[in-house]
Each structure stands twice: as C-alpha cells, then as structure tokens.
Write a protein that holds these residues in place. Sequence first.
Motif, PDB file in Angstrom:
ATOM      1  N   VAL A   6       0.852  -1.193   0.000  1.00 19.64           N
ATOM      2  CA  VAL A   6       0.000   0.000   0.000  1.00 19.64           C
ATOM      3  C   VAL A   6       0.890   1.246   0.000  1.00 19.64           C
ATOM      4  O   VAL A   6       1.940   1.276   0.628  1.00 19.64           O
ATOM      5  CB  VAL A   6      -0.931  -0.013   1.236  1.00 19.64           C
ATOM      6  CG1 VAL A   6      -1.704   1.274   1.362  1.00 19.64           C
ATOM      7  CG2 VAL A   6      -1.881  -1.190   1.146  1.00 19.64           C
ATOM      8  N   LYS A   7       0.462   2.263  -0.711  1.00 23.45           N
ATOM      9  CA  LYS A   7       1.209   3.518  -0.798  1.00 23.45           C
ATOM     10  C   LYS A   7       0.643   4.541   0.190  1.00 23.45           C
ATOM     11  O   LYS A   7      -0.513   4.472   0.590  1.00 23.45           O
ATOM     12  CB  LYS A   7       1.091   4.090  -2.213  1.00 23.45           C
ATOM     13  CG  LYS A   7       1.511   3.132  -3.298  1.00 23.45           C
ATOM     14  CD  LYS A   7       2.879   3.469  -3.772  1.00 23.45           C
ATOM     15  CE  LYS A   7       3.259   2.670  -5.002  1.00 23.45           C
ATOM     16  NZ  LYS A   7       3.802   1.379  -4.723  1.00 23.45           N
ATOM     17  N   ARG A   8       1.480   5.498   0.543  1.00 22.51           N
ATOM     18  CA  ARG A   8       1.086   6.555   1.469  1.00 22.51           C
ATOM     19  C   ARG A   8      -0.146   7.300   0.942  1.00 22.51           C
ATOM     20  O   ARG A   8      -0.214   7.650  -0.229  1.00 22.51           O
ATOM     21  CB  ARG A   8       2.245   7.529   1.629  1.00 22.51           C
ATOM     22  CG  ARG A   8       1.957   8.622   2.587  1.00 22.51           C
ATOM     23  CD  ARG A   8       3.138   9.531   2.708  1.00 22.51           C
ATOM     24  NE  ARG A   8       2.844  10.548   3.677  1.00 22.51           N
ATOM     25  CZ  ARG A   8       3.602  11.591   3.903  1.00 22.51           C
ATOM     26  NH1 ARG A   8       4.719  11.754   3.245  1.00 22.51           N
ATOM     27  NH2 ARG A   8       3.245  12.470   4.805  1.00 22.51           N
ATOM     28  N   GLY A   9      -1.133   7.507   1.821  1.00 27.24           N
ATOM     29  CA  GLY A   9      -2.343   8.241   1.476  1.00 27.24           C
ATOM     30  C   GLY A   9      -3.486   7.367   0.971  1.00 27.24           C
ATOM     31  O   GLY A   9      -4.608   7.846   0.874  1.00 27.24           O
ATOM     32  N   GLN A  10      -3.220   6.101   0.659  1.00 25.70           N
ATOM     33  CA  GLN A  10      -4.276   5.223   0.164  1.00 25.70           C
ATOM     34  C   GLN A  10      -5.153   4.715   1.302  1.00 25.70           C
ATOM     35  O   GLN A  10      -4.651   4.395   2.371  1.00 25.70           O
ATOM     36  CB  GLN A  10      -3.692   4.020  -0.575  1.00 25.70           C
ATOM     37  CG  GLN A  10      -3.088   4.347  -1.915  1.00 25.70           C
ATOM     38  CD  GLN A  10      -2.579   3.115  -2.625  1.00 25.70           C
ATOM     39  OE1 GLN A  10      -1.942   2.254  -2.024  1.00 25.70           O
ATOM     40  NE2 GLN A  10      -2.855   3.036  -3.916  1.00 25.70           N
ATOM     41  N   SER A  11      -6.453   4.645   1.048  1.00 22.22           N
ATOM     42  CA  SER A  11      -7.387   4.015   1.974  1.00 22.22           C
ATOM     43  C   SER A  11      -7.592   2.581   1.507  1.00 22.22           C
ATOM     44  O   SER A  11      -7.607   2.314   0.309  1.00 22.22           O
ATOM     45  CB  SER A  11      -8.723   4.744   1.987  1.00 22.22           C
ATOM     46  OG  SER A  11      -8.570   6.018   2.554  1.00 22.22           O
ATOM     47  N   PHE A  12      -7.751   1.683   2.446  1.00 20.81           N
ATOM     48  CA  PHE A  12      -7.888   0.279   2.097  1.00 20.81           C
ATOM     49  C   PHE A  12      -8.748  -0.451   3.116  1.00 20.81           C
ATOM     50  O   PHE A  12      -8.919   0.002   4.235  1.00 20.81           O
ATOM     51  CB  PHE A  12      -6.510  -0.394   1.987  1.00 20.81           C
ATOM     52  CG  PHE A  12      -5.699  -0.291   3.245  1.00 20.81           C
ATOM     53  CD1 PHE A  12      -5.754  -1.277   4.202  1.00 20.81           C
ATOM     54  CD2 PHE A  12      -4.892   0.808   3.466  1.00 20.81           C
ATOM     55  CE1 PHE A  12      -5.019  -1.176   5.368  1.00 20.81           C
ATOM     56  CE2 PHE A  12      -4.144   0.922   4.637  1.00 20.81           C
ATOM     57  CZ  PHE A  12      -4.211  -0.085   5.586  1.00 20.81           C
ATOM     58  N   LYS A  13      -9.291  -1.574   2.672  1.00 25.63           N
ATOM     59  CA  LYS A  13     -10.132  -2.424   3.513  1.00 25.63           C
ATOM     60  C   LYS A  13      -9.384  -3.725   3.766  1.00 25.63           C
ATOM     61  O   LYS A  13      -8.802  -4.303   2.850  1.00 25.63           O
ATOM     62  CB  LYS A  13     -11.447  -2.712   2.789  1.00 25.63           C
ATOM     63  CG  LYS A  13     -12.414  -3.567   3.564  1.00 25.63           C
ATOM     64  CD  LYS A  13     -13.678  -3.754   2.744  1.00 25.63           C
ATOM     65  CE  LYS A  13     -14.685  -4.591   3.485  1.00 25.63           C
ATOM     66  NZ  LYS A  13     -15.914  -4.770   2.698  1.00 25.63           N
ATOM     67  N   ILE A  14      -9.423  -4.211   5.003  1.00 26.16           N
ATOM     68  CA  ILE A  14      -8.812  -5.491   5.343  1.00 26.16           C
ATOM     69  C   ILE A  14      -9.718  -6.599   4.805  1.00 26.16           C
ATOM     70  O   ILE A  14     -10.867  -6.710   5.219  1.00 26.16           O
ATOM     71  CB  ILE A  14      -8.648  -5.649   6.876  1.00 26.16           C
ATOM     72  CG1 ILE A  14      -7.859  -4.488   7.477  1.00 26.16           C
ATOM     73  CG2 ILE A  14      -8.011  -6.987   7.202  1.00 26.16           C
ATOM     74  CD1 ILE A  14      -6.426  -4.402   7.077  1.00 26.16           C
ATOM     75  N   LYS A  15      -9.200  -7.383   3.868  1.00 28.50           N
ATOM     76  CA  LYS A  15      -9.995  -8.456   3.259  1.00 28.50           C
ATOM     77  C   LYS A  15      -9.787  -9.787   3.969  1.00 28.50           C
ATOM     78  O   LYS A  15     -10.731 -10.533   4.187  1.00 28.50           O
ATOM     79  CB  LYS A  15      -9.626  -8.615   1.783  1.00 28.50           C
ATOM     80  CG  LYS A  15     -10.134  -7.475   0.938  1.00 28.50           C
ATOM     81  CD  LYS A  15     -10.051  -7.811  -0.500  1.00 28.50           C
ATOM     82  CE  LYS A  15     -11.069  -8.881  -0.746  1.00 28.50           C
ATOM     83  NZ  LYS A  15     -11.485  -9.060  -2.091  1.00 28.50           N
ATOM     84  N   GLU A  16      -8.530 -10.096   4.293  1.00 24.97           N
ATOM     85  CA  GLU A  16      -8.231 -11.408   4.868  1.00 24.97           C
ATOM     86  C   GLU A  16      -6.946 -11.331   5.671  1.00 24.97           C
ATOM     87  O   GLU A  16      -5.987 -10.675   5.270  1.00 24.97           O
ATOM     88  CB  GLU A  16      -8.060 -12.423   3.731  1.00 24.97           C
ATOM     89  CG  GLU A  16      -7.749 -13.814   4.186  1.00 24.97           C
ATOM     90  CD  GLU A  16      -7.492 -14.756   3.015  1.00 24.97           C
ATOM     91  OE1 GLU A  16      -6.905 -15.808   3.250  1.00 24.97           O
ATOM     92  OE2 GLU A  16      -7.867 -14.428   1.874  1.00 24.97           O
TER      93      GLU A  16
END
Length: 72
Positions: A6-16
């Motif tokens: 993941v890059k700085r500033g990205q939003s993400f969801k924990i999938k697994e």
Amino acid sequence: MTLDRVKRGQSFKIKEISNDSIRAQALRFGISTGEWLTCEEVVPVGPIVVRKNRQLIAMGRSLAQEIKVEIR
C-alpha cells in the motif's frame, strides 16, 4: 494485494488475515477483517504506519505481508 504494498495516502479495507497467530497480532492493534484504514507512512525497510480513526499504528513488514487488502 497485501498491506506491505500500500502507498502513502491510500485508503484500504482489510480483506483477509492469513492465519490465527497473525490475526491475534492484528487484533491486539484493534485491526480486524472488514475495517477501513488509511496508510499514513511507509518507512523504507521499516514499518507501515496506518491510521484507524484517530489512532496511528505502526506494524512491521512481516505482519503487513500476511494481511490482504482491497484499495478504495
């Protein structure tokens, strides 16, 4: 995709979260499957710093490599 990419500033969801010991470590940080987080900093050859609500959490790359995420 895994959390260590993941890059700085990205939003993400924990999938697994791959296995029980890694899941237990993530739960100690208050991170579980389905949560949305933001990457605050990626330290070269160091930890990944993520934001959960107003809390900053630094986690090692070995832990981050075991967590699968989905970018927003």
